[in-house]
Design a protein around this motif. Structure first.
Motif, short mmCIF file in Angstrom:
data_model
loop_
_atom_site.label_atom_id
_atom_site.label_comp_id
_atom_site.label_asym_id
_atom_site.label_seq_id
_atom_site.Cartn_x
_atom_site.Cartn_y
_atom_site.Cartn_z
N LEU A 146 9.54 21.45 -3.90
CA LEU A 146 9.93 20.72 -5.10
C LEU A 146 11.10 19.78 -4.82
O LEU A 146 11.12 18.64 -5.32
CB LEU A 146 10.30 21.72 -6.20
N LEU A 147 12.07 20.24 -4.01
CA LEU A 147 13.21 19.38 -3.67
C LEU A 147 12.74 18.13 -2.91
O LEU A 147 13.24 17.02 -3.17
CB LEU A 147 14.21 20.16 -2.82
N VAL A 148 11.82 18.29 -1.97
CA VAL A 148 11.31 17.15 -1.21
C VAL A 148 10.58 16.18 -2.14
O VAL A 148 10.74 14.96 -2.05
CB VAL A 148 10.39 17.62 -0.07
N GLU A 149 9.78 16.73 -3.04
CA GLU A 149 9.04 15.86 -3.97
C GLU A 149 9.99 15.07 -4.86
O GLU A 149 9.76 13.88 -5.14
CB GLU A 149 8.08 16.71 -4.80
N GLU A 150 11.09 15.71 -5.32
CA GLU A 150 12.07 15.00 -6.14
C GLU A 150 12.78 13.92 -5.35
O GLU A 150 13.04 12.81 -5.85
CB GLU A 150 13.08 15.99 -6.72
N LEU A 151 13.10 14.22 -4.08
CA LEU A 151 13.72 13.21 -3.22
C LEU A 151 12.81 12.01 -3.04
O LEU A 151 13.25 10.86 -3.13
CB LEU A 151 14.05 13.82 -1.86
N LEU A 152 11.54 12.27 -2.78
CA LEU A 152 10.60 11.18 -2.58
C LEU A 152 10.49 10.32 -3.84
O LEU A 152 10.43 9.09 -3.77
CB LEU A 152 9.22 11.73 -2.20
N TYR A 153 10.47 10.96 -4.98
CA TYR A 153 10.38 10.20 -6.22
C TYR A 153 11.57 9.27 -6.38
O TYR A 153 11.42 8.12 -6.82
CB TYR A 153 10.30 11.17 -7.40
N ASP A 154 12.77 9.76 -6.00
CA ASP A 154 13.98 8.95 -6.16
C ASP A 154 14.11 7.84 -5.12
O ASP A 154 14.94 6.94 -5.27
CB ASP A 154 15.22 9.85 -6.09
N THR A 155 13.30 7.87 -4.03
CA THR A 155 13.42 6.83 -3.00
C THR A 155 12.88 5.49 -3.47
O THR A 155 13.27 4.45 -2.94
CB THR A 155 12.64 7.23 -1.74
N GLY A 156 11.96 5.50 -4.44
CA GLY A 156 11.31 4.26 -4.83
C GLY A 156 10.18 3.85 -3.90
O GLY A 156 9.60 2.78 -4.06
N LEU A 157 9.87 4.69 -2.91
CA LEU A 157 8.77 4.40 -2.00
C LEU A 157 7.44 4.46 -2.73
O LEU A 157 7.23 5.34 -3.58
CB LEU A 157 8.73 5.41 -0.85
N TYR A 173 3.98 5.92 -2.60
CA TYR A 173 3.42 7.00 -1.76
C TYR A 173 2.36 7.77 -2.52
O TYR A 173 2.33 7.82 -3.75
CB TYR A 173 4.52 7.95 -1.28
N ASP A 174 1.49 8.39 -1.72
CA ASP A 174 0.55 9.41 -2.20
C ASP A 174 0.85 10.66 -1.40
O ASP A 174 0.86 10.63 -0.16
CB ASP A 174 -0.90 8.97 -1.96
N LEU A 175 1.10 11.77 -2.07
CA LEU A 175 1.56 12.99 -1.41
C LEU A 175 0.52 14.10 -1.52
O LEU A 175 -0.04 14.35 -2.58
CB LEU A 175 2.88 13.46 -2.04
N GLN A 221 0.83 -1.19 0.00
CA GLN A 221 0.00 0.00 0.00
C GLN A 221 0.87 1.25 0.00
O GLN A 221 1.88 1.31 0.71
CB GLN A 221 -0.91 0.01 1.23
N PRO A 222 0.51 2.26 -0.76
CA PRO A 222 1.30 3.49 -0.76
C PRO A 222 1.31 4.16 0.62
O PRO A 222 0.32 4.12 1.35
CB PRO A 222 0.59 4.38 -1.79
N PHE A 223 2.44 4.76 0.99
CA PHE A 223 2.50 5.60 2.18
C PHE A 223 1.70 6.86 1.92
O PHE A 223 1.87 7.52 0.88
CB PHE A 223 3.95 5.97 2.50
N ARG A 224 0.84 7.20 2.85
CA ARG A 224 0.09 8.46 2.73
C ARG A 224 0.90 9.54 3.41
O ARG A 224 1.06 9.53 4.64
CB ARG A 224 -1.28 8.31 3.38
N LEU A 225 1.42 10.48 2.62
CA LEU A 225 2.33 11.50 3.14
C LEU A 225 1.68 12.88 3.02
O LEU A 225 0.99 13.18 2.04
CB LEU A 225 3.64 11.49 2.36
N LEU A 226 1.95 13.71 4.03
CA LEU A 226 1.52 15.10 4.00
C LEU A 226 2.75 15.99 4.13
O LEU A 226 3.46 15.92 5.15
CB LEU A 226 0.54 15.39 5.15
N LEU A 227 3.03 16.78 3.14
CA LEU A 227 4.15 17.72 3.17
C LEU A 227 3.61 19.09 3.59
O LEU A 227 2.72 19.63 2.93
CB LEU A 227 4.81 17.80 1.80
N VAL A 228 4.14 19.62 4.69
CA VAL A 228 3.72 20.94 5.17
C VAL A 228 4.91 21.89 4.95
O VAL A 228 5.86 21.91 5.73
CB VAL A 228 3.31 20.91 6.65
N GLU A 229 4.85 22.63 3.86
CA GLU A 229 5.98 23.47 3.43
C GLU A 229 5.44 24.66 2.64
O GLU A 229 4.70 24.47 1.66
CB GLU A 229 6.94 22.64 2.58
N ASP A 230 5.78 25.88 3.07
CA ASP A 230 5.27 27.06 2.38
C ASP A 230 6.18 27.52 1.24
O ASP A 230 5.74 28.27 0.36
CB ASP A 230 5.06 28.21 3.37
#
Length: 395
Positions: A25-36, A38-40, A10-19
């Motif tokens: 964008l950097l966090v989203e790129e990192l998450l993409y490269d993890t192979g996890l 997820y739903d963000l 099952q995808p990890f349900r993630l909430l990014l709290v960042e203004d």
């Protein structure tokens, strides 16, 4: 993404709290490269995050410590009331203490922006979620331990050891709360033998369920034992119990039904007082029948106006009396929705061959619960008094 990682499908349900859009964008790129898998979802403020968490729970919150409406450790504390999720704090290079302080405030982990690689992000998310699950499990175990301790204390109050010195009379009892994992309810029972040799018993049922009913049941049971050992009997005893009921009840709508039993082993005379309670059952060699007894009003229904007439009968040399609360007969008897009732209970009792009183009660309750199939959830208490006059000839 839905890639399988370390046994999780099952995808990890993630909430990014960042203004900050760039940091997001950097966090989203990192998450993409993890192979996890997820739903963000992204929020820009603590208030927006709280609202999102209330409507759509997540597994993990990636939380920046500097938001328009919260800053520093206060950011963690701001979302915690609405976040039953792991929290990973995102700190800056110039904040050496911020991550440690965030852990002390309840976060599961922290990451320093600019120093995070995909494999570190992956491990942080997975381990933070696992740690949060472990915290929930430990909390549930602690609640279970506290519940068990409370149950034990209530059980001692509602279901004490009988005070019986005679070998002529024995007492057996069973109790089942009506709801799974519930504390004991408002049913109570007790048995004592006084210096004159008479055996006194009570079984009662406080209306309602939960801690208020259980607490009142404990008060009434303790009051009954103290008053009985103090010499109070019959009408007077029930009047005093009603005073205790009124003084201790948390709600004016609560009432209590009960049966007082006095058994004289020497004369084999039984005296009953029913206060809104149904008649007990008399078990003899000829079979089981309901005792024909006079009725009085339940305690608390008409304070000060209650009258509880006595019913007296002579007992055979050997037999048993079964008193019970209505949870035993109000369950369903079959798939048609018909209630078991007293007639159904009598049909069951005489088909149970066990001579041991405790085993007999276990089998009786097991059969009624099987018929009911867990469709009725009232508390259930049963008291059985057996007597044997050894001086009488065996027929």
């Amino acid at each position: 993404m839905t890639e399988h990682v370390a046994g999780r499908t099952q995808p990890f349900r993630l909430l990014l709290v960042e203004d900050d859009d760039g940091d997001a964008l950097l966090v989203e790129e990192l998450l993409y490269d993890t192979g996890l898998p997820y739903d963000l979802t992204r929020c820009r403020t603590a208030a927006e995050a709280r609202q999102a968490l209330r409507t759509d729970p997540v597994d993990c919150v990636l939380l920046d410590l500097h938001l328009p409406d919260a800053s520093g450790v206060d950011t963690v504390q701001a979302i915690q009331p609405d976040a039953d999720a792991a929290v990973i704090v995102l700190t800056g290079l110039d904040e050496p203490r911020a991550g440690v302080d965030a852990l002390a405030a309840g976060a599961q982990d922290y990451l320093v922006k600019g120093q995070v690689q995909p494999d570190l992000m992956q491990r942080a998310v997975r381990y933070a979620v696992q740690r949060k699950q472990a915290e929930r499990a430990n909390a549930a175990l602690q609640i279970g331990r506290l519940r068990a301790e409370e149950n034990a204390r209530l059980e001692r109050g509602l279901l004490p050891e009988p005070l019986l010195s005679s070998t002529v009379v024995t007492a057996s009892s069973r109790y089942y709360p009506g709801r799974a994992q519930a504390l004991l309810g408002g049913d109570f029972l007790d048995v004592v033998q006084t210096d004159d040799g008479q055996v006194h018993a009570v079984i009662g049922d406080v209306s309602g369920h939960g801690p208020d009913a259980a607490a009142l049941g404990v008060c009434l049971r303790i009051a009954w034992r103290a008053l009985t050992l103090g010499g109070h009997r019959d009408q007077e005893l029930l009047g005093l119990l009603e005073q205790v009921h009124i003084a201790e009840r948390a709600d004016s709508d609560l009432f209590t039904t009960c049966t007082l039993i006095t058994l004289d082993p020497d004369s084999r005379v039984l005296t009953l007082h029913l206060a809104g309670h149904h008649e007990p059952l008399l078990v003899t060699a000829k079979g089981t029948q309901e005792v024909d007894a006079a009725h009085g009003v339940a305690l608390g229904i008409a304070p000060g106006l209650g009258r509880w007439p006595a019913t007296t009968l002579t007992l055979p040399p050997r037999g048993a009396l079964i008193a019970y609360t209505d949870g035993l007969v109000e369950g369903f008897a079959d798939s048609t929705g018909a209630r078991l009732g007293v007639e159904g209970l009598l049909r069951i009792i005489d088909t149970i061959p066990s001579p041991d009183p405790g085993t007999h009660l276990d089998e009786l309750i097991a059969r009624t619960r099987t018929l009911n199939a867990d469709r009725h959830t009232d508390d259930l208490a049963v008291l059985r008094l057996d007597w044997t006059d050894t001086s009488a000839p065996v027929l």
